[in-house]
Design a protein around this motif. Structure first.
Motif, PDB file in Angstrom:
ATOM      1  N   VAL A  54       2.641  -4.932  -8.039  1.00 34.26           N
ATOM      2  CA  VAL A  54       3.648  -4.579  -7.023  1.00 34.26           C
ATOM      3  C   VAL A  54       3.012  -3.678  -5.956  1.00 34.26           C
ATOM      4  N   VAL A  55       2.108  -2.818  -6.406  1.00 35.31           N
ATOM      5  CA  VAL A  55       1.452  -1.858  -5.512  1.00 35.31           C
ATOM      6  C   VAL A  55      -0.024  -2.228  -5.366  1.00 35.31           C
ATOM      7  N   ALA A  56      -0.544  -2.082  -4.125  1.00 30.27           N
ATOM      8  CA  ALA A  56      -1.986  -2.333  -3.897  1.00 30.27           C
ATOM      9  C   ALA A  56      -2.714  -0.995  -3.922  1.00 30.27           C
ATOM     10  N   LYS A  57      -3.099  -0.484  -2.731  1.00 27.89           N
ATOM     11  CA  LYS A  57      -3.859   0.776  -2.714  1.00 27.89           C
ATOM     12  C   LYS A  57      -2.929   1.991  -2.806  1.00 27.89           C
ATOM     13  N   ILE A  58      -3.421   3.060  -3.427  1.00 23.98           N
ATOM     14  CA  ILE A  58      -2.654   4.312  -3.486  1.00 23.98           C
ATOM     15  C   ILE A  58      -3.474   5.423  -2.838  1.00 23.98           C
ATOM     16  N   ALA A  59      -2.845   6.157  -1.912  1.00 23.07           N
ATOM     17  CA  ALA A  59      -3.468   7.352  -1.329  1.00 23.07           C
ATOM     18  C   ALA A  59      -2.526   8.524  -1.586  1.00 23.07           C
ATOM     19  N   ILE A  60      -3.086   9.719  -1.694  1.00 23.60           N
ATOM     20  CA  ILE A  60      -2.224  10.913  -1.813  1.00 23.60           C
ATOM     21  C   ILE A  60      -2.696  11.941  -0.801  1.00 23.60           C
ATOM     22  N   CYS A  61      -1.726  12.477  -0.052  1.00 23.94           N
ATOM     23  CA  CYS A  61      -2.030  13.505   0.936  1.00 23.94           C
ATOM     24  C   CYS A  61      -1.322  14.792   0.507  1.00 23.94           C
ATOM     25  N   ALA A  62      -2.078  15.870   0.378  1.00 22.76           N
ATOM     26  CA  ALA A  62      -1.476  17.157   0.010  1.00 22.76           C
ATOM     27  C   ALA A  62      -1.865  18.202   1.048  1.00 22.76           C
ATOM     28  N   LEU A  63      -1.326  19.387   0.867  1.00 21.73           N
ATOM     29  CA  LEU A  63      -1.599  20.469   1.817  1.00 21.73           C
ATOM     30  C   LEU A  63      -3.055  20.931   1.716  1.00 21.73           C
ATOM     31  N   ASP A  64      -3.597  20.837   0.522  1.00 17.07           N
ATOM     32  CA  ASP A  64      -4.986  21.272   0.301  1.00 17.07           C
ATOM     33  C   ASP A  64      -5.572  20.485  -0.869  1.00 17.07           C
ATOM     34  N   ASP A  80       0.870  -1.179   0.000  1.00 14.59           N
ATOM     35  CA  ASP A  80       0.000   0.000   0.000  1.00 14.59           C
ATOM     36  C   ASP A  80       0.908   1.231   0.000  1.00 14.59           C
ATOM     37  N   VAL A  81       0.524   2.239  -0.763  1.00 16.08           N
ATOM     38  CA  VAL A  81       1.394   3.409  -0.908  1.00 16.08           C
ATOM     39  C   VAL A  81       0.647   4.689  -0.545  1.00 16.08           C
ATOM     40  N   THR A  82       1.280   5.538   0.265  1.00 16.71           N
ATOM     41  CA  THR A  82       0.768   6.889   0.480  1.00 16.71           C
ATOM     42  C   THR A  82       1.801   7.876  -0.048  1.00 16.71           C
ATOM     43  N   ILE A  83       1.386   8.689  -1.012  1.00 19.85           N
ATOM     44  CA  ILE A  83       2.272   9.749  -1.510  1.00 19.85           C
ATOM     45  C   ILE A  83       1.943  11.002  -0.706  1.00 19.85           C
ATOM     46  N   ILE A  84       2.970  11.667  -0.182  1.00 20.20           N
ATOM     47  CA  ILE A  84       2.712  12.924   0.535  1.00 20.20           C
ATOM     48  C   ILE A  84       3.249  14.062  -0.324  1.00 20.20           C
ATOM     49  N   GLY A  85       2.332  14.870  -0.824  1.00 16.49           N
ATOM     50  CA  GLY A  85       2.676  15.940  -1.778  1.00 16.49           C
ATOM     51  C   GLY A  85       2.017  15.620  -3.111  1.00 16.49           C
ATOM     52  N   VAL A  90       5.728   4.852   2.107  1.00 11.60           N
ATOM     53  CA  VAL A  90       5.383   6.279   2.065  1.00 11.60           C
ATOM     54  C   VAL A  90       6.297   6.944   1.042  1.00 11.60           C
ATOM     55  N   VAL A  91       5.702   7.711   0.161  1.00 13.29           N
ATOM     56  CA  VAL A  91       6.486   8.428  -0.849  1.00 13.29           C
ATOM     57  C   VAL A  91       6.502   9.905  -0.453  1.00 13.29           C
ATOM     58  N   VAL A  92       7.684  10.438  -0.225  1.00 11.56           N
ATOM     59  CA  VAL A  92       7.794  11.821   0.243  1.00 11.56           C
ATOM     60  C   VAL A  92       8.072  12.717  -0.961  1.00 11.56           C
ATOM     61  N   ALA A  93       7.090  13.577  -1.289  1.00  6.11           N
ATOM     62  CA  ALA A  93       7.184  14.398  -2.512  1.00  6.11           C
ATOM     63  C   ALA A  93       6.720  15.811  -2.231  1.00  6.11           C
ATOM     64  N   MET A  94       7.190  16.322  -1.123  1.00  3.25           N
ATOM     65  CA  MET A  94       6.843  17.709  -0.769  1.00  3.25           C
ATOM     66  C   MET A  94       8.114  18.558  -0.765  1.00  3.25           C
ATOM     67  N   PRO A  95       8.003  19.860  -0.538  1.00  7.53           N
ATOM     68  CA  PRO A  95       9.202  20.710  -0.612  1.00  7.53           C
ATOM     69  C   PRO A  95      10.357  20.211   0.283  1.00  7.53           C
ATOM     70  N   ASP A  96      11.568  20.433  -0.211  1.00  7.69           N
ATOM     71  CA  ASP A  96      12.786  19.873   0.395  1.00  7.69           C
ATOM     72  C   ASP A  96      12.861  20.035   1.914  1.00  7.69           C
ATOM     73  N   HIS A  97      12.544  21.228   2.404  1.00 10.37           N
ATOM     74  CA  HIS A  97      12.790  21.500   3.831  1.00 10.37           C
ATOM     75  C   HIS A  97      11.805  20.764   4.742  1.00 10.37           C
ATOM     76  N   LEU A  98      10.795  20.101   4.155  1.00 13.67           N
ATOM     77  CA  LEU A  98       9.843  19.340   4.973  1.00 13.67           C
ATOM     78  C   LEU A  98      10.166  17.843   5.013  1.00 13.67           C
ATOM     79  N   HIS A  99      11.148  17.416   4.190  1.00  9.18           N
ATOM     80  CA  HIS A  99      11.402  15.973   4.080  1.00  9.18           C
ATOM     81  C   HIS A  99      11.767  15.335   5.416  1.00  9.18           C
ATOM     82  N   ASN A 100      12.652  15.977   6.163  1.00  9.31           N
ATOM     83  CA  ASN A 100      13.184  15.357   7.376  1.00  9.31           C
ATOM     84  C   ASN A 100      12.084  14.878   8.312  1.00  9.31           C
ATOM     85  N   GLU A 101      11.166  15.783   8.615  1.00  3.32           N
ATOM     86  CA  GLU A 101      10.111  15.449   9.578  1.00  3.32           C
ATOM     87  C   GLU A 101       9.223  14.312   9.061  1.00  3.32           C
TER      88      GLU A 101
END
Ligand code: NAD
Length: 420
Positions: free
Chosen positions: A35-45, A9-14, A98-109
């Motif tokens: 290879v992948v089952a469910k896909i979710a995407i979480c964005a700021l808005d 299962d994959v969640t893309i953030i961004g 989890v796929v991290v695809a948001m602005p660079d300075h947010l990756h760490n957290e």
């Protein structure tokens, strides 16, 4: 993860440009290959999620496929959800992706949050902006036996792989002098970049120069030891000040030098979609060797009837090598190119790690996953926090240098690598 070939299962953030151009279509294809089952995407808005859900291109290429949006598409477009990803990640079953695809300075957290919830991570480059953070992420991933792959897709370009093998076989000699450029289109200045690509957060070297620094490291195995970057400032249409151009010099451990020029300014009217390439001169015995990659004009040019090329252009150099949707044996279209190969390679590696540990008792499974991670680190093909943290050192040095008008910043290795 119980059976040996369980899908992830994959969640893309961004939900921004890289999600649209590369990540989501790659994951859609991996979904139909199992290879992948469910896909979710979480964005700021909700607006970028709506655009992805309504994309005509995706509907044509991946008929009947979709994703779960967070927030919901019904939420008011102006309402912001900066913390929502935490809930979405916390609700995932362990061992997924989890796929991290948001602005660079947010990756760490976000990467840390995902690891703390027992997820594997595919993070777009750069992993983080500080070496210390990469070290902490590496420790956390190793402790938990969860995989972190950094999506440096140029590594998967066939020419990079051929050069890496040839260099390791001594076909070129020792790298001594080189030049890399990556100039992104002018129209980027009108995108969401204007909100985050500001002087205090990033610059063109950090954003795209790192690709070629990573590539020289990937091809030669040499470590960078000094970085100096001069920026040229300008303003985005919304008035935010940014470094719109940069000129960097990287010194390598054998004394070799690499110039790196970057910017957000390739003319929209030009044959794009951007300008990029790498030249490396090498010293051999009684002769010199050369690696030359024209990554801009790959030998294919189309002149469209309508201005459907990047920036509205008609005449274009078209790269069939990075990412294209093409006919295949199944319904719709499939993605091809090194962008897809990179996402697929990282995702398949996670799946393989899970398969190898499947059915083992928890402690044995953890030990097996930890052993698997060490093998991936050592192979050096997929960038991981352990085998690619030279990139964080370079970015950290570059940020320090550009903010101090190109002051040379040294990278010191040893027990505690750092910049000074
Ligand atoms: N060649 C490459 O490897 C490549 C190319 C482009 C971008 N990138 C990287 O991808 C990342 C994103 O770039 P982009 O071009 O897609 O940027 P973008 O500005 O188009 O999109 C950023 C996205 O992040 C989302 N976001 C911001 N804060 C959030 C939060 N708190 N919770 C959830 N979502 C949030 C926004 O909704 C937006 O959809 C950057 O790290 C960039 O360096 C890599």
């Amino acid at each position: 993860m119980s059976s040996n070939t369980q899908s992830l299962d994959v969640t893309i953030i961004g939900g921004g440009m890289i999600t649209n151009d590369l990540l989501l279509p790659s994951l859609f294809h991996l979904q139909r290959t199992g290879v992948v089952a469910k896909i979710a995407i979480c964005a700021l808005d909700s607006p970028p999620l709506k655009a992805l859900a309504e994309s005509r291109e995706f509907q044509d290429a991946f008929p009947g496929q979709g994703f779960t949006p967070h927030p919901s598409l019904k939420d008011a477009p102006e309402k912001k959800f900066p913390e929502l990803y935490k809930e979405v990640v916390a609700a995932m079953a362990p061992g997924n992706m989890v796929v991290v695809a948001m602005p660079d300075h947010l990756h760490n957290e976000v990467v840390r949050q995902a690891l703390e919830h027992e997820q594997n991570v595919l993070c777009v480059k750069p992993l983080v902006l500080q070496h210390e953070q990469a070290v902490e992420i590496q420790k956390l991933a190793a402790e938990r036996g969860r995989f972190v792959g950094i999506e440096y897709h140029k590594r998967f370009d066939r020419r990079s792989l051929v050069a890496r093998r040839g260099y390791s076989l001594g076909q070129f000699g020792a790298f001594v002098m080189g030049e890399a450029k990556l100039i992104e289109p002018y129209y980027y200045r009108f995108s969401n970049f204007q909100n985050w690509f500001t002087c205090q957060h990033t610059d063109p070297f950090t954003y795209i120069g790192c690709h070629y620094v990573d590539l020289v490291y990937f091809i030669t195995g040499l470590k960078p030891v000094e970085v100096s970057v001069q920026g040229v400032k300008g303003r985005f249409p919304n008035g935010n000040e940014a470094y719109l151009w940069s000129h960097g010099r990287v010194t390598w451990e054998n004394g070799a030098l690499l110039s790196v020029i970057n910017g957000l300014g390739y003319p929209d009217a030009a044959a794009g979609s951007n300008d990029q390439g790498l030249i490396m001169y090498c010293e051999g015995e009684g002769e010199t060797g050369l690696i030359f990659h024209d990554d801009h004009n790959r030998g294919v040019a189309y002149s469209y009837l309508e201005g459907i090329g990047p920036g509205g252009s008609k005449y274009n150099y078209v790269s069939p090598d990075f990412f294209r949707l093409v006919p295949w044996e199944g319904a719709g279209y499939k993605p091809i190119g090194y962008g897809y190969d990179s996402v697929a390679g990282i995702t398949a590696t996670m799946q393989r790690m899970n398969s190898e540990a499947a059915g083992l008792a928890p402690e044995a499974a953890l030990a097996r996953r930890q052993q698997f991670l060490r093998e991936v680190d050592a192979r050096g093909l997929i960038a991981t926090p352990a085998n690619s943290s030279i990139n964080e050192l370079v970015v950290e040095a570059a940020r320090l240098s550009i903010l101090n008008r190109a002051a040379p910043v040294r990278i010191v290795y040893g027990d505690h690598p750092h910049v000074e």
